[in-house]
Design a protein around this motif. Structure first.
Motif, PDB file in Angstrom:
ATOM      1  N   GLY A  25       0.966  -1.324  -0.054  1.00  0.00           N
ATOM      2  CA  GLY A  25      -0.012  -0.121   0.001  1.00  0.00           C
ATOM      3  C   GLY A  25       0.911   1.200  -0.137  1.00  0.00           C
ATOM      4  O   GLY A  25       0.400   2.001  -0.797  1.00  0.00           O
ATOM      5  N   ASN A  26       1.754   1.215   0.835  1.00  0.00           N
ATOM      6  CA  ASN A  26       2.820   2.546   0.818  1.00  0.00           C
ATOM      7  C   ASN A  26       3.407   2.621  -0.494  1.00  0.00           C
ATOM      8  O   ASN A  26       3.493   3.704  -1.023  1.00  0.00           O
ATOM      9  N   ALA A  27       3.861   1.523  -1.129  1.00  0.00           N
ATOM     10  CA  ALA A  27       4.455   1.656  -2.442  1.00  0.00           C
ATOM     11  C   ALA A  27       3.698   1.858  -3.295  1.00  0.00           C
ATOM     12  O   ALA A  27       3.971   2.843  -4.387  1.00  0.00           O
ATOM     13  N   VAL A  28       2.380   1.756  -3.407  1.00  0.00           N
ATOM     14  CA  VAL A  28       1.289   2.074  -4.466  1.00  0.00           C
ATOM     15  C   VAL A  28       1.192   3.635  -4.110  1.00  0.00           C
ATOM     16  O   VAL A  28       1.178   4.359  -5.372  1.00  0.00           O
ATOM     17  N   LEU A  29       1.024   4.099  -2.996  1.00  0.00           N
ATOM     18  CA  LEU A  29       0.612   5.476  -2.586  1.00  0.00           C
ATOM     19  C   LEU A  29       1.927   6.288  -3.208  1.00  0.00           C
ATOM     20  O   LEU A  29       1.684   7.341  -3.589  1.00  0.00           O
ATOM     21  N   TYR A  30       2.997   5.631  -2.674  1.00  0.00           N
ATOM     22  CA  TYR A  30       4.397   6.647  -3.217  1.00  0.00           C
ATOM     23  C   TYR A  30       4.430   6.643  -4.794  1.00  0.00           C
ATOM     24  O   TYR A  30       4.526   7.715  -5.233  1.00  0.00           O
ATOM     25  N   GLY A  31       4.285   5.588  -5.363  1.00  0.00           N
ATOM     26  CA  GLY A  31       4.260   5.571  -6.928  1.00  0.00           C
ATOM     27  C   GLY A  31       2.959   6.563  -7.659  1.00  0.00           C
ATOM     28  O   GLY A  31       3.577   7.345  -8.444  1.00  0.00           O
ATOM     29  N   LEU A  32       1.797   6.531  -6.879  1.00  0.00           N
ATOM     30  CA  LEU A  32       0.986   7.362  -7.338  1.00  0.00           C
ATOM     31  C   LEU A  32       1.203   8.888  -7.247  1.00  0.00           C
ATOM     32  O   LEU A  32       0.968   9.573  -7.964  1.00  0.00           O
ATOM     33  N   LEU A  36       1.811  11.750  -9.950  1.00  0.00           N
ATOM     34  CA  LEU A  36       0.834  12.930  -9.895  1.00  0.00           C
ATOM     35  C   LEU A  36       1.993  14.067  -9.731  1.00  0.00           C
ATOM     36  O   LEU A  36       1.435  15.193 -10.224  1.00  0.00           O
ATOM     37  N   SER A  37       3.093  13.921  -9.382  1.00  0.00           N
ATOM     38  CA  SER A  37       4.202  15.054  -9.296  1.00  0.00           C
ATOM     39  C   SER A  37       4.769  15.478 -10.595  1.00  0.00           C
ATOM     40  O   SER A  37       5.491  16.262 -10.622  1.00  0.00           O
ATOM     41  N   ILE A  38       4.655  14.573 -11.656  1.00  0.00           N
ATOM     42  CA  ILE A  38       5.449  14.682 -12.919  1.00  0.00           C
ATOM     43  C   ILE A  38       5.280  16.299 -13.569  1.00  0.00           C
ATOM     44  O   ILE A  38       6.301  16.698 -13.937  1.00  0.00           O
ATOM     45  N   PRO A  39       3.988  16.811 -13.791  1.00  0.00           N
ATOM     46  CA  PRO A  39       3.961  17.911 -14.192  1.00  0.00           C
ATOM     47  C   PRO A  39       4.816  19.266 -13.352  1.00  0.00           C
ATOM     48  O   PRO A  39       5.234  20.051 -13.856  1.00  0.00           O
ATOM     49  N   LEU A  40       4.579  19.231 -11.861  1.00  0.00           N
ATOM     50  CA  LEU A  40       5.541  19.915 -11.180  1.00  0.00           C
ATOM     51  C   LEU A  40       7.008  19.584 -11.340  1.00  0.00           C
ATOM     52  O   LEU A  40       7.652  20.743 -11.197  1.00  0.00           O
TER      53      LEU A  40
END
Length: 106
Positions: A25-32, A36-40
């Motif tokens: 779960g931590n790995a999935v949320l970290y990856g997500l 999501l931070s790619i544009p930033l």
């Protein structure tokens, strides 16, 4: 990203808990979060003209995520202790001590 926990309960309590807990779960949320931070990160690269700024952004995100997942999260939801639980004594005759058992025999 803020809607993810709300939407997860629509999948079902067990499925949502299985996806959002533990290492996976931590790995999935970290990856997500990274996805999501790619544009930033792209805007940081364009603004500063170097990859140092996005790498610093990744390091800051990773640090805050690690503090949240491994320090703050366990404070709110402590894991079960490793101490074995002692079963409660039963009312059957085998659970009595020899002295108590011998007391009702004459």
């Amino acid at each position: 990203m803020g809607l993810a926990p709300h939407v997860m309960h629509h999948i079902g309590f067990l499925a949502g808990a299985a996806i959002l807990t533990g290492f996976l779960g931590n790995a999935v949320l970290y990856g997500l979060g990274m996805l999501l931070s790619i544009p930033l990160l792209g805007r940081l690269r364009r603004r500063f003209g170097t990859w140092k700024a996005p790498m610093l952004g990744v390091a800051v995100f990773s640090g805050f995520f690690a503090i949240s997942a491994f320090v703050i999260g366990p404070l709110f939801n402590p894991a079960a202790s490793d101490e074995p639980t002692v079963p409660a004594p039963t009312a059957d005759a085998s659970a009595t001590s020899p002295e108590e058992h011998a007391g009702h025999h004459e």
